[in-house]
Design a protein around this motif. Structure first.
Motif, mmCIF file in Angstrom:
data_model
loop_
_atom_site.group_PDB
_atom_site.id
_atom_site.type_symbol
_atom_site.label_atom_id
_atom_site.label_comp_id
_atom_site.label_asym_id
_atom_site.label_seq_id
_atom_site.Cartn_x
_atom_site.Cartn_y
_atom_site.Cartn_z
ATOM 1 N N SER A 86 0.825 -1.197 0.000
ATOM 2 C CA SER A 86 0.000 0.000 0.000
ATOM 3 C C SER A 86 0.860 1.249 0.000
ATOM 4 C CB SER A 86 -0.922 0.004 1.230
ATOM 5 O OG SER A 86 -1.655 1.203 1.297
ATOM 6 N N ARG A 87 1.948 1.221 0.777
ATOM 7 C CA ARG A 87 2.847 2.376 0.840
ATOM 8 C C ARG A 87 3.445 2.652 -0.523
ATOM 9 N NH1 ARG A 87 8.314 2.760 1.446
ATOM 10 N NH2 ARG A 87 9.109 4.717 2.288
ATOM 11 N N HIS A 88 3.913 1.608 -1.199
ATOM 12 C CA HIS A 88 4.520 1.822 -2.497
ATOM 13 C C HIS A 88 3.478 2.153 -3.558
ATOM 14 C CE1 HIS A 88 8.781 1.001 -1.824
ATOM 15 N NE2 HIS A 88 8.381 0.141 -0.901
ATOM 16 N N ALA A 89 2.276 1.635 -3.398
ATOM 17 C CA ALA A 89 1.213 1.959 -4.342
ATOM 18 C C ALA A 89 0.858 3.428 -4.277
ATOM 19 C CB ALA A 89 -0.026 1.109 -4.051
ATOM 20 N N GLN A 90 1.022 4.061 -3.110
ATOM 21 C CA GLN A 90 0.655 5.460 -2.927
ATOM 22 C C GLN A 90 1.859 6.389 -2.953
ATOM 23 O OE1 GLN A 90 -2.595 6.559 -2.734
ATOM 24 N NE2 GLN A 90 -2.961 4.442 -3.336
ATOM 25 N N MET A 91 3.038 5.855 -3.270
ATOM 26 C CA MET A 91 4.257 6.650 -3.293
ATOM 27 C C MET A 91 4.850 6.644 -4.692
ATOM 28 S SD MET A 91 6.715 8.368 -1.711
ATOM 29 C CE MET A 91 6.677 7.950 0.041
ATOM 30 N N LEU A 92 5.075 7.826 -5.249
ATOM 31 C CA LEU A 92 5.763 7.943 -6.535
ATOM 32 C C LEU A 92 7.114 8.598 -6.288
ATOM 33 C CD1 LEU A 92 5.738 7.746 -9.657
ATOM 34 C CD2 LEU A 92 4.893 10.114 -9.657
ATOM 35 N N ARG A 93 8.165 7.863 -6.576
ATOM 36 C CA ARG A 93 9.528 8.377 -6.418
ATOM 37 C C ARG A 93 10.033 8.725 -7.813
ATOM 38 N NH1 ARG A 93 11.909 3.182 -3.906
ATOM 39 N NH2 ARG A 93 10.687 2.468 -5.680
ATOM 40 N N LEU A 94 10.096 10.020 -8.092
ATOM 41 C CA LEU A 94 10.343 10.497 -9.449
ATOM 42 C C LEU A 94 11.668 11.238 -9.534
ATOM 43 C CD1 LEU A 94 9.050 10.861 -12.312
ATOM 44 C CD2 LEU A 94 8.163 13.047 -11.471
ATOM 45 N N HIS A 95 12.430 10.908 -10.555
ATOM 46 C CA HIS A 95 13.629 11.666 -10.909
ATOM 47 C C HIS A 95 13.278 12.488 -12.148
ATOM 48 C CE1 HIS A 95 17.610 12.401 -12.728
ATOM 49 N NE2 HIS A 95 18.057 12.333 -11.495
ATOM 50 N N SER A 96 13.829 13.689 -12.246
ATOM 51 C CA SER A 96 13.453 14.534 -13.380
ATOM 52 C C SER A 96 14.593 15.447 -13.790
ATOM 53 C CB SER A 96 12.232 15.393 -13.023
ATOM 54 O OG SER A 96 11.889 16.263 -14.095
ATOM 55 N N ILE A 123 10.389 13.991 -5.430
ATOM 56 C CA ILE A 123 11.069 14.366 -6.670
ATOM 57 C C ILE A 123 12.520 14.719 -6.379
ATOM 58 C CG2 ILE A 123 11.130 15.962 -8.622
ATOM 59 C CD1 ILE A 123 8.157 16.354 -8.324
ATOM 60 N N ALA A 124 13.409 14.147 -7.166
ATOM 61 C CA ALA A 124 14.818 14.537 -7.165
ATOM 62 C C ALA A 124 15.138 15.015 -8.576
ATOM 63 C CB ALA A 124 15.715 13.361 -6.783
#
Length: 293
Positions: A86-96, A123-124
Motif C-alpha cells: 500500500s505504501r509503495h502503491a501510494q508513493m511515486l519516487r520520481l527523478h526529473s 522528486i529529485a
C-alpha cells in the motif's frame, strides 16, 4: 530446531482448509507434495498434527496448539506485506530533468495530487540519468532519448525552441538578424544552440558573446529579467509567456530550432505499479491539454 517457513505455510493451509487437496490447489502444489511436507514437519516436531475422520482432515491436540500461533503469525506477515504494498502503491519516487521539474511539472503537481488523493510524490532533480540499479526511483523524466535495456520509454512530444525576450526588447527585433544586437543567453546543456538557429535562419554572422547557464530555467529567468534573449522551449517558458514577462518576438517569421525533447522512462518491472501507471496517464493527458491550448 530449524524449520523452514515453507512447511509451516503448508501446514497452516491444510489446517485452515481441512484438506490436503484444497491446500494443494491454493498453493499450486500436488497433494502428495502437501502430504510429504506435513510428514516431514511431524517428524521434525516429533508430534502427530493431523487425524483422518473418513475423508475429513482433523487437527490433533498438538496440531491445534501449533496452528493458533502460526495462524496469528501469518496474519501479521500478510498485514505487513499489505502495508508495504500500500505504501509503495501510494508513493511515486520520481527523478526529473531540473528545468522540466521546476518550470512545467511543479506548477501542475497539485492537479495530479487532487486527482489521486493519498498519493505522495518525491522528486529529485539533476541532469544525470537515473540507472534504476538501486530501485531508488520509480520513473525518470529525462532530457534526450535513453538507450538502456529493460526500459519503457515514452516521448513527451516535440518542444518549440524559439528566441524569447521581454516585450520591451521585442520592439527592436523585427527580423532574425536583429537578435545579434542583444545579449544572447545560452543553455549549455540544450541540444539546440544559437549557432544552429542562426544557420537555420541563413545568418552568416557568428553569435555574439553572451551569458551561459547550465539550466534552462535559469536562462528563462534571466531573459524574463531583461538580461538578454534566450533560445529555449515554449513549454518550459509557459508561465512567463502567459504572464507576459516573455514574448516570442519572431513568431511566424523565423525558423524554429530542433530539440532533443523530454522522455518518461521507467523499468519494465515498474509498468504495473499503480503510482507509475497513474502518473504516466496523467502526464500524457496534461501534455495533450497543453498542446491544444
Amino acid at each position: 530446531m530449524h524449520i523452514l517457513l515453507g512447511p509451516l505455510k503448508i501446514f497452516e493451509a491444510a489446517a485452515r482448509l481441512g484438506s490436503f487437496k484444497a491446500a494443494a490447489e491454493e498453493l499450486h502444489l500436488s497433494p502428495s507434495a502437501i502430504s510429504h511436507a506435513v510428514a516431514k514437519l511431524e517428524k521434525e516436531l516429533g508430534a502427530k498434527l493431523f487425524d483422518r475422520d473418513g475423508r475429513k482432515l482433523m487437527l490433533t491436540l498438538d496440531g491445534r496448539v501449533l496452528h493458533g500461533p502460526i495462524e496469528e503469525a501469518f496474519a501479521l506477515i500478510r498485514t505487513g506485506m499489505q502495508s508495504v504494498q500500500s505504501r509503495h502503491a501510494q508513493m511515486l519516487r520520481l527523478h526529473s530533468a531540473p528545468s522540466f521539474a521546476a518550470q512545467w511539472l511543479t506548477p501542475r503537481l497539485q492537479d495530479f495530487l487532487s486527482r489521486h488523493p493519498g498519493m505522495e510524490v518525491q522528486i529529485a532533480a539533476d541532469t544525470d540519468y537515473t540507472r534504476f540499479t538501486n530501485d531508488d526511483f520509480d520513473a525518470d523524466i529525462a532530457y534526450g532519448p535513453r538507450a538502456q535495456d529493460g526500459l519503457v520509454t515514452r516521448f513527451l512530444g516535440h518542444e518549440k525552441i524559439v528566441p524569447l525576450c521581454t516585450p520591451d526588447m521585442a520592439q527592436s527585433i523585427k527580423k532574425p538578424a536583429d537578435v545579434l544586437n542583444h545579449t544572447l543567453i545560452r543553455s549549455t546543456l540544450k541540444s539546440s544552440s544559437w549557432e544552429e538557429w542562426l544557420r537555420a535562419n541563413h545568418i552568416a554572422a557568428p553569435a555574439t558573446a553572451g551569458m551561459r547557464f547550465d539550466r534552462s530555467f535559469m536562462a528563462i529567468n534571466a531573459a524574463a529579467d531583461g538580461l538578454g534573449i534566450c533560445l529555449d522551449s515554449t513549454r518550459l517558458a509557459e508561465r512567463e509567456l502567459k504572464s507576459g514577462r516573455l514574448v516570442e518576438p519572431l513568431a511566424g517569421i523565423a525558423e524554429n530550432a530542433d530539440d532533443a525533447g523530454h522522455y518518461l522512462v521507467f523499468p519494465q518491472r515498474n509498468a504495473d505499479r499503480p503510482a507509475v501507471a497513474a502518473f504516466s496517464a496523467w502526464l500524457s493527458a496534461a501534455l495533450d491539454a497543453h498542446a491544444v491550448e
